[in-house]
Design a protein around this motif. Structure first.
Motif, short mmCIF file in Angstrom:
data_model
loop_
_atom_site.label_atom_id
_atom_site.label_comp_id
_atom_site.label_asym_id
_atom_site.label_seq_id
_atom_site.Cartn_x
_atom_site.Cartn_y
_atom_site.Cartn_z
N VAL A 206 134.20 29.98 103.68
CA VAL A 206 133.37 30.80 104.58
C VAL A 206 134.23 31.84 105.29
O VAL A 206 133.81 33.00 105.47
N ALA A 207 135.44 31.46 105.71
CA ALA A 207 136.33 32.41 106.38
C ALA A 207 136.72 33.54 105.43
O ALA A 207 136.81 34.72 105.84
N ASN A 208 136.93 33.24 104.15
CA ASN A 208 137.28 34.28 103.19
C ASN A 208 136.12 35.24 102.94
O ASN A 208 136.32 36.45 102.76
N ILE A 209 134.90 34.71 102.92
CA ILE A 209 133.75 35.58 102.71
C ILE A 209 133.63 36.57 103.87
O ILE A 209 133.36 37.78 103.64
N ALA A 218 135.67 31.51 96.60
CA ALA A 218 134.88 30.97 97.69
C ALA A 218 133.53 30.47 97.20
O ALA A 218 133.08 29.38 97.56
N ALA A 219 132.88 31.26 96.35
CA ALA A 219 131.57 30.86 95.83
C ALA A 219 131.70 29.58 94.99
O ALA A 219 130.86 28.67 95.07
N SER A 220 132.75 29.48 94.18
CA SER A 220 132.95 28.30 93.34
C SER A 220 133.20 27.05 94.19
O SER A 220 132.63 25.98 93.92
N ASP A 221 134.05 27.18 95.19
CA ASP A 221 134.35 26.01 96.03
C ASP A 221 133.12 25.55 96.82
O ASP A 221 132.91 24.35 97.01
N LEU A 222 132.29 26.48 97.22
CA LEU A 222 131.10 26.12 98.00
C LEU A 222 130.09 25.38 97.13
O LEU A 222 129.46 24.41 97.56
N ASP A 265 125.97 25.11 102.00
CA ASP A 265 126.99 25.51 101.03
C ASP A 265 126.38 26.42 99.95
O ASP A 265 127.02 27.42 99.53
N ASP A 266 125.20 26.11 99.51
CA ASP A 266 124.54 26.95 98.50
C ASP A 266 124.24 28.35 99.06
O ASP A 266 124.46 29.36 98.36
N HIS A 267 123.78 28.41 100.30
CA HIS A 267 123.48 29.72 100.90
C HIS A 267 124.75 30.55 101.07
O HIS A 267 124.75 31.75 100.79
N TYR A 268 125.83 29.91 101.47
CA TYR A 268 127.08 30.65 101.66
C TYR A 268 127.63 31.13 100.31
O TYR A 268 128.22 32.23 100.20
N ALA A 269 127.50 30.31 99.27
CA ALA A 269 127.95 30.73 97.93
C ALA A 269 127.16 31.95 97.46
O ALA A 269 127.73 32.90 96.88
N ALA A 293 123.19 34.50 104.40
CA ALA A 293 124.14 34.09 105.45
C ALA A 293 123.42 33.49 106.64
O ALA A 293 123.86 32.48 107.22
N VAL A 294 122.26 34.10 107.01
CA VAL A 294 121.48 33.57 108.14
C VAL A 294 120.95 32.18 107.78
O VAL A 294 121.00 31.25 108.61
N GLU A 295 120.46 32.00 106.58
CA GLU A 295 119.96 30.69 106.15
C GLU A 295 121.09 29.66 106.12
O GLU A 295 120.89 28.48 106.45
#
Length: 331
Positions: A206-209, A218-222, A265-269, A293-295
């Motif tokens: 999330v910090a990298n995004i 980041a998307a893969s790890d999330l 995690d899915d929303h952040y990815a 991001a809001v979700e």
């Protein structure tokens, strides 16, 4: 044997006892002195001096009334009048003396009150024997025979009340492990130990995004973290927890917490993919906020609330069975 002849005396020896003849022509040496004529007044008795006629009256002195104690005053130093500075100094000295006496009195009163408060009856804390007293204070036991001293290698025997009975501890541990709910609590403890394994990867991603860095990673790890949360829910649903206190509430809180975390995690990815694929996704090194991001923020808040509820219920169980306590962020 005949005596030797008597020797004659030395010359002049017989003069020591020679009779002294009387002095001739010197008879007036012992003549009686006749009385002095006309000198009878020399030995006449003086008349007494009247009381109202002082000795100095005939000398022309001014008559004055005698002052009582005048003779004593001749040998006394005249007292000089006391000055204002001396009176002030004496007054200050008296004040200091009074203040010192008050301070000393307060100190004595304080010591007395302290002794009364802390020196009360402590018979309940006193050991029942001198040996126990020495043991409780950590001092070696004294020898009862006069003229002997304890060996420096001797260690004081511990007081029975100062240490717990190991057998009693073993009995308590055995009772906890033999409790019907203990196997279920232990299995849930092992599951909870795995629940925090993906937290570090989620926080880093999330910090990298937000700073538009390593978006693909980041998307893969999330997405991997979201899958791990769903696996935790499946494992929890397969565990028997019917003997644990408040098992229904605890299970519901844990499932809601992990499902909400997986959704976040899915929303952040998805947000990471939007930032990467949009020309306006990043501005000045900061990712633009999107609906995903809001979700993700909302789902993360729901997960935190559920984790706090589950943490309180689990820590009560962990305390009863000597298991690991966990904070909300550790679930």
């Amino acid at each position: 044997m005949p005596l030797p002849p008597e020797q004659p005396p030395p010359p002049g020896a017989m003069d020591a006892t020679t009779f002294i003849p009387p002095v001739r022509g010197d008879a007036d040496a012992t003549t009686v002195i006749p009385p002095v004529q006309g000198g009878a007044d020399a030995t006449a008795v003086l008349p007494p001096v009247p009381a109202d006629d002082p000795p100095t009256a005939n000398l022309g002195a001014v008559p004055r009334t005698p002052v009582p104690g005048e003779f004593d005053n001749l040998f006394r130093r005249a007292e000089r009048p006391e000055r204002a500075e001396e009176r002030e100094a004496r007054r200050k000295t008296s004040q200091y003396a009074v203040m010192g006496a008050v301070i000393v009195g307060c100190a004595v009163l304080g010591l007395g009150l302290s002794a009364a408060i802390w020196g009360g009856d402590d018979s309940d804390d006193k050991p029942s024997s001198p040996v126990a007293a020495d043991s409780a204070s950590g001092a070696p036991e004294r020898s009862k025979e006069p003229g002997t001293s304890p060996s420096p290698k001797e260690s004081p025997s511990p007081s029975p009340s100062a240490s717990e009975d190991p057998d009693e501890d073993d009995d308590e541990d055995a009772a906890k492990k033999n409790h019907p709910a203990y196997p279920q609590a232990e299995a849930l403890d092992r599951l909870l130990a795995d629940s925090n394994s993906s937290r570090a990867a989620v926080v880093r991603s999330v910090a990298n995004i937000r700073k538009c860095a390593n978006l693909d990673q980041a998307a893969s790890d999330l997405r991997s973290a979201a899958e791990q949360r769903r696996t935790m829910v499946a494992r929890l649903q397969s565990l028997p927890v019917d003997k644990l206190p408040r098992n229904g509430e605890l299970t519901s809180s844990l499932i809601r917490a992990w499902n909400s975390s997986a959704a976040a995690d899915d929303h952040y990815a998805a947000w990471a993919e939007q930032v990467k694929n949009s020309k306006k996704g990043c501005k000045d090194g900061r990712a633009r906020s999107t609906k995903r991001a809001v979700e993700g923020n909302r789902a993360s808040g729901d997960a935190t609330t559920a984790k706090r509820q589950a943490s309180g219920m689990w820590n009560a169980i962990a305390k009863d069975f000597d298991l690991t306590s966990r904070r909300a962020e550790q679930l």
